[in-house]
Enzyme design. Structure first.
Site, short mmCIF file in Angstrom:
data_model
loop_
_atom_site.label_atom_id
_atom_site.label_comp_id
_atom_site.label_asym_id
_atom_site.label_seq_id
_atom_site.Cartn_x
_atom_site.Cartn_y
_atom_site.Cartn_z
CG ASP A 148 -1.88 1.12 1.42
OD1 ASP A 148 -1.70 2.24 0.64
OD2 ASP A 148 -2.72 0.78 2.09
CB ILE A 149 1.70 3.88 -2.64
CG1 ILE A 149 2.94 4.74 -2.77
CG2 ILE A 149 0.34 4.17 -3.01
CD1 ILE A 149 2.98 5.25 -4.62
CG ASN A 196 -8.54 12.94 -12.16
OD1 ASN A 196 -8.77 14.40 -11.74
ND2 ASN A 196 -9.09 12.40 -11.06
N GLY A 236 -8.67 4.35 -7.59
CA GLY A 236 -7.90 3.70 -7.95
C GLY A 236 -6.27 4.04 -6.98
CB VAL A 237 -2.56 4.74 -6.98
CG1 VAL A 237 -1.53 5.95 -6.35
CG2 VAL A 237 -2.46 4.12 -7.28
CG ASP A 238 -6.65 10.34 -8.09
OD1 ASP A 238 -6.00 11.00 -6.90
OD2 ASP A 238 -7.19 10.80 -8.58
CB SER A 286 -0.52 4.59 -18.18
OG SER A 286 -0.63 6.39 -17.87
N GLY A 329 -3.23 1.21 -14.60
CA GLY A 329 -4.16 0.79 -14.17
C GLY A 329 -5.29 0.53 -14.88
CE1 TYR A 356 -7.20 7.58 -16.70
CE2 TYR A 356 -4.79 8.57 -16.87
CZ TYR A 356 -6.21 8.45 -16.15
OH TYR A 356 -6.58 9.91 -15.93
#
Length: 173
Positions: A12-13, A26, A34-36, A124, A126, A128
């Protein structure tokens, strides 16, 4: 950068003890999936508040793909979040230079912040749609080719394919 300065971890980042974590954002900078989404949830409202301020001042049109900007990391262990917008994968248009720019720009921003360590997601790869082997290869090649004062780069794999891609690109497969 040298390969011994690069770590590959699966996890987990948002929980990593690094100076900066990279958000695969985005262009609107106001959160997402996602990560965002994970970074905004873990960091809390301070990140969104700073992103809104950036949109109201220096980035009224949003953050262009391949560029990077920093905010606080809020409640995360990291000090900063470096937001970057990766390109959407296209079979008909080569956007690999834009993807590479994400990594270079994040390292540039990390240098400006004085960060010694930075953690990257697989930008990119995921929603994307970037093919994992290519996304991890571009990440590793770009980080290795970019001059930076950052001493520790953590490439955070969200699945086995990402972890394997990073290891192969680093010659640790």
């Amino acid at each position: 950068m040298h390969t011994d300065q690069i770590e590959v971890v699966r996890g987990d980042i948002t929980r990593l003890e690094v100076d900066a974590v990279v958000n695969a954002a985005n262009s609107g900078l106001l959160g997402g999936g996602g990560v965002d989404g994970a970074i905004h949830r873990a960091g809390g409202p301070q990140i969104l508040a700073e992103c809104r301020q950036l949109r109201a001042t220096t980035l009224p049109e949003g953050l262009p793909a391949g560029q990077a900007v920093a905010t606080t990391a809020g409640r995360m262990p990291a000090r900063w979040v470096v937001h970057t917008v990766g390109p959407v994968y296209s079979r008909s248009t080569d956007r690999s230079a834009t993807l590479a720019s994400c990594y270079r720009e994040c390292l540039r921003v990390a240098d400006e912040l004085g960060a010694d360590s930075i953690a990257f997601p697989t930008i990119s790869a995921g929603v994307y749609g970037w093919p994992m082997d290519d996304a991890t290869r571009i990440a590793v090649q770009t980080v290795l080719a970019t001059e930076s004062r950052v001493q520790r780069v953590v490439l955070v794999a969200f699945n086995e394919a990402a972890e394997q891609g990073y290891r192969e690109a680093l010659g640790r497969g």
